[in-house]
Scaffold this motif. Structure first.
Motif, PDB file in Angstrom:
ATOM      1  N   THR A 106       0.867  -1.173   0.000  1.00 36.13           N
ATOM      2  CA  THR A 106       0.000   0.000   0.000  1.00 36.13           C
ATOM      3  C   THR A 106       0.905   1.225   0.000  1.00 36.13           C
ATOM      4  N   VAL A 107       0.665   2.105  -0.956  1.00 35.24           N
ATOM      5  CA  VAL A 107       1.452   3.334  -1.081  1.00 35.24           C
ATOM      6  C   VAL A 107       0.550   4.503  -0.711  1.00 35.24           C
ATOM      7  N   VAL A 108       1.038   5.320   0.200  1.00 35.30           N
ATOM      8  CA  VAL A 108       0.309   6.509   0.643  1.00 35.30           C
ATOM      9  C   VAL A 108       1.166   7.716   0.282  1.00 35.30           C
ATOM     10  N   ARG A 109       0.568   8.647  -0.433  1.00 34.26           N
ATOM     11  CA  ARG A 109       1.262   9.903  -0.758  1.00 34.26           C
ATOM     12  C   ARG A 109       0.491  11.038  -0.103  1.00 34.26           C
ATOM     13  N   TYR A 110       1.208  11.842   0.668  1.00 34.68           N
ATOM     14  CA  TYR A 110       0.592  13.001   1.296  1.00 34.68           C
ATOM     15  C   TYR A 110       1.214  14.265   0.725  1.00 34.68           C
ATOM     16  N   ASP A 111       0.381  15.119   0.153  1.00 36.44           N
ATOM     17  CA  ASP A 111       0.806  16.413  -0.356  1.00 36.44           C
ATOM     18  C   ASP A 111       0.209  17.489   0.534  1.00 36.44           C
ATOM     19  N   TRP A 112       1.066  18.376   1.010  1.00 35.10           N
ATOM     20  CA  TRP A 112       0.675  19.422   1.967  1.00 35.10           C
ATOM     21  C   TRP A 112       1.167  20.742   1.386  1.00 35.10           C
ATOM     22  N   GLN A 113       0.247  21.566   0.935  1.00 31.63           N
ATOM     23  CA  GLN A 113       0.575  22.862   0.345  1.00 31.63           C
ATOM     24  C   GLN A 113      -0.037  23.932   1.231  1.00 31.63           C
ATOM     25  N   VAL A 114       0.816  24.572   2.002  1.00 31.05           N
ATOM     26  CA  VAL A 114       0.335  25.525   3.003  1.00 31.05           C
ATOM     27  C   VAL A 114       1.192  26.784   3.012  1.00 31.05           C
ATOM     28  N   ARG A 115       0.629  27.790   3.618  1.00 28.65           N
ATOM     29  CA  ARG A 115       1.381  29.008   3.903  1.00 28.65           C
ATOM     30  C   ARG A 115       1.267  29.273   5.398  1.00 28.65           C
ATOM     31  N   THR A 116       2.326  29.830   5.946  1.00 31.56           N
ATOM     32  CA  THR A 116       2.339  30.134   7.371  1.00 31.56           C
ATOM     33  C   THR A 116       1.587  31.437   7.608  1.00 31.56           C
ATOM     34  N   THR A 117       0.860  31.483   8.706  1.00 32.14           N
ATOM     35  CA  THR A 117       0.089  32.679   9.043  1.00 32.14           C
ATOM     36  C   THR A 117       0.613  33.354  10.305  1.00 32.14           C
ATOM     37  N   ARG A 118       1.495  32.695  11.011  1.00 33.18           N
ATOM     38  CA  ARG A 118       2.036  33.282  12.238  1.00 33.18           C
ATOM     39  C   ARG A 118       3.132  34.288  11.875  1.00 33.18           C
ATOM     40  N   PRO A 119       3.013  35.523  12.339  1.00 31.35           N
ATOM     41  CA  PRO A 119       3.987  36.553  11.970  1.00 31.35           C
ATOM     42  C   PRO A 119       5.437  36.172  12.263  1.00 31.35           C
ATOM     43  N   TRP A 120       5.689  35.555  13.407  1.00 33.84           N
ATOM     44  CA  TRP A 120       7.068  35.214  13.740  1.00 33.84           C
ATOM     45  C   TRP A 120       7.648  34.209  12.746  1.00 33.84           C
ATOM     46  N   MET A 121       6.821  33.275  12.257  1.00 33.62           N
ATOM     47  CA  MET A 121       7.308  32.290  11.284  1.00 33.62           C
ATOM     48  C   MET A 121       7.642  32.969   9.957  1.00 33.62           C
ATOM     49  N   ASN A 122       6.791  33.903   9.548  1.00 33.92           N
ATOM     50  CA  ASN A 122       7.039  34.609   8.292  1.00 33.92           C
ATOM     51  C   ASN A 122       8.275  35.508   8.410  1.00 33.92           C
ATOM     52  N   LEU A 123       8.447  36.124   9.567  1.00 33.94           N
ATOM     53  CA  LEU A 123       9.606  36.977   9.787  1.00 33.94           C
ATOM     54  C   LEU A 123      10.906  36.167   9.730  1.00 33.94           C
ATOM     55  N   LEU A 124      10.895  34.979  10.351  1.00 30.96           N
ATOM     56  CA  LEU A 124      12.105  34.156  10.410  1.00 30.96           C
ATOM     57  C   LEU A 124      12.316  33.263   9.191  1.00 30.96           C
ATOM     58  N   ALA A 125      11.317  33.168   8.328  1.00 29.49           N
ATOM     59  CA  ALA A 125      11.371  32.235   7.199  1.00 29.49           C
ATOM     60  C   ALA A 125      12.628  32.340   6.335  1.00 29.49           C
ATOM     61  N   PRO A 126      13.129  33.523   6.036  1.00 23.71           N
ATOM     62  CA  PRO A 126      14.327  33.558   5.191  1.00 23.71           C
ATOM     63  C   PRO A 126      15.495  32.742   5.765  1.00 23.71           C
ATOM     64  N   LEU A 127      15.619  32.698   7.080  1.00 24.43           N
ATOM     65  CA  LEU A 127      16.679  31.912   7.713  1.00 24.43           C
ATOM     66  C   LEU A 127      16.198  30.549   8.195  1.00 24.43           C
ATOM     67  N   ALA A 128      14.965  30.492   8.665  1.00 24.01           N
ATOM     68  CA  ALA A 128      14.464  29.283   9.326  1.00 24.01           C
ATOM     69  C   ALA A 128      13.776  28.288   8.384  1.00 24.01           C
ATOM     70  N   ARG A 129      13.483  28.679   7.162  1.00 21.57           N
ATOM     71  CA  ARG A 129      12.756  27.801   6.236  1.00 21.57           C
ATOM     72  C   ARG A 129      13.346  26.375   6.179  1.00 21.57           C
ATOM     73  N   PRO A 130      14.664  26.210   6.039  1.00 28.74           N
ATOM     74  CA  PRO A 130      15.193  24.836   6.009  1.00 28.74           C
ATOM     75  C   PRO A 130      14.902  24.058   7.289  1.00 28.74           C
ATOM     76  N   PHE A 131      14.854  24.758   8.428  1.00 29.51           N
ATOM     77  CA  PHE A 131      14.559  24.100   9.702  1.00 29.51           C
ATOM     78  C   PHE A 131      13.078  23.713   9.786  1.00 29.51           C
ATOM     79  N   PHE A 132      12.196  24.583   9.272  1.00 30.08           N
ATOM     80  CA  PHE A 132      10.767  24.263   9.231  1.00 30.08           C
ATOM     81  C   PHE A 132      10.538  23.040   8.335  1.00 30.08           C
ATOM     82  N   GLN A 133      11.238  22.995   7.211  1.00 35.56           N
ATOM     83  CA  GLN A 133      11.108  21.842   6.305  1.00 35.56           C
ATOM     84  C   GLN A 133      11.642  20.572   6.968  1.00 35.56           C
ATOM     85  N   TRP A 134      12.785  20.683   7.619  1.00 40.54           N
ATOM     86  CA  TRP A 134      13.356  19.540   8.326  1.00 40.54           C
ATOM     87  C   TRP A 134      12.395  19.048   9.407  1.00 40.54           C
ATOM     88  N   ASN A 135      11.783  19.971  10.149  1.00 41.53           N
ATOM     89  CA  ASN A 135      10.838  19.619  11.198  1.00 41.53           C
ATOM     90  C   ASN A 135       9.643  18.864  10.620  1.00 41.53           C
TER      91      ASN A 135
END
Length: 159
Positions: A106-135
């Motif tokens: 059984t193969v399960v594929r999950y696609d998650w296309q989202v945008r962050t709405t929390r201001p702190w996440m958007n502010l830090l995204a230029p540096l933190a994006r790889p960490f958010f992806q890793w998480n």
């Protein structure tokens, strides 16, 4: 502040029947029992017999020291094939689970296309994006391994 968009795809493979894999994923109210990153699932609206129209609030905690809380409104259900919904809250966008069978797996594929709405996440995204992806990847790896364990299935390299 501009929301930052993310697109994630995860593939899980299980040596288990599609019906039991579908049942475990479709029954997201019980995810906290086996998926440690899911702290809580609250039913907000029941939806119809297949679950279309259901709304659930999810509280997630990954490896990084923050939680995400968002509601998912189920928009599409095709039993044993597709489960999709729209998210609002700390993230906003769309998630889609697709189920198939290949070579007895059984193969399960999950696609998650989202945008962050929390201001702190958007502010830090230029540096933190790889960490958010890793998480996100860590949360999904843990979920695939936990589901395999729950099903008594052998985890595959994708999980």
């Amino acid at each position: 502040m501009r929301a930052i968009e993310y697109r994630f795809s995860t593939i899980w493979c299980f040596d288990a029947p599609v019906q039991v894999v579908w049942d475990a994923i479709h029954d997201s109210a019980h995810w906290p029992r086996w998926w440690k990153s899911v702290e809580r699932v609250q039913d907000l609206a029941p939806g119809n017999g297949d679950g279309i129209g259901a709304v659930q609030r999810y509280t997630w905690k990954g490896v990084l020291p923050y939680r995400l809380i968002f509601d998912v409104h189920v928009t599409d259900v095709e039993p044993l094939q597709l489960l999709a919904g729209d998210a609002t809250g700390d993230v906003a966008g769309r998630g889609c689970w697709r189920f198939s069978t290949e070579g007895g797996m059984t193969v399960v594929r999950y696609d998650w296309q989202v945008r962050t709405t929390r201001p702190w996440m958007n502010l830090l995204a230029p540096l933190a994006r790889p960490f958010f992806q890793w998480n996100h990847d860590a949360v999904m790896r843990e979920g695939g391994t936990a589901l395999a364990r729950r099903l008594g299935a052998t985890p595959t390299p994708e999980n």
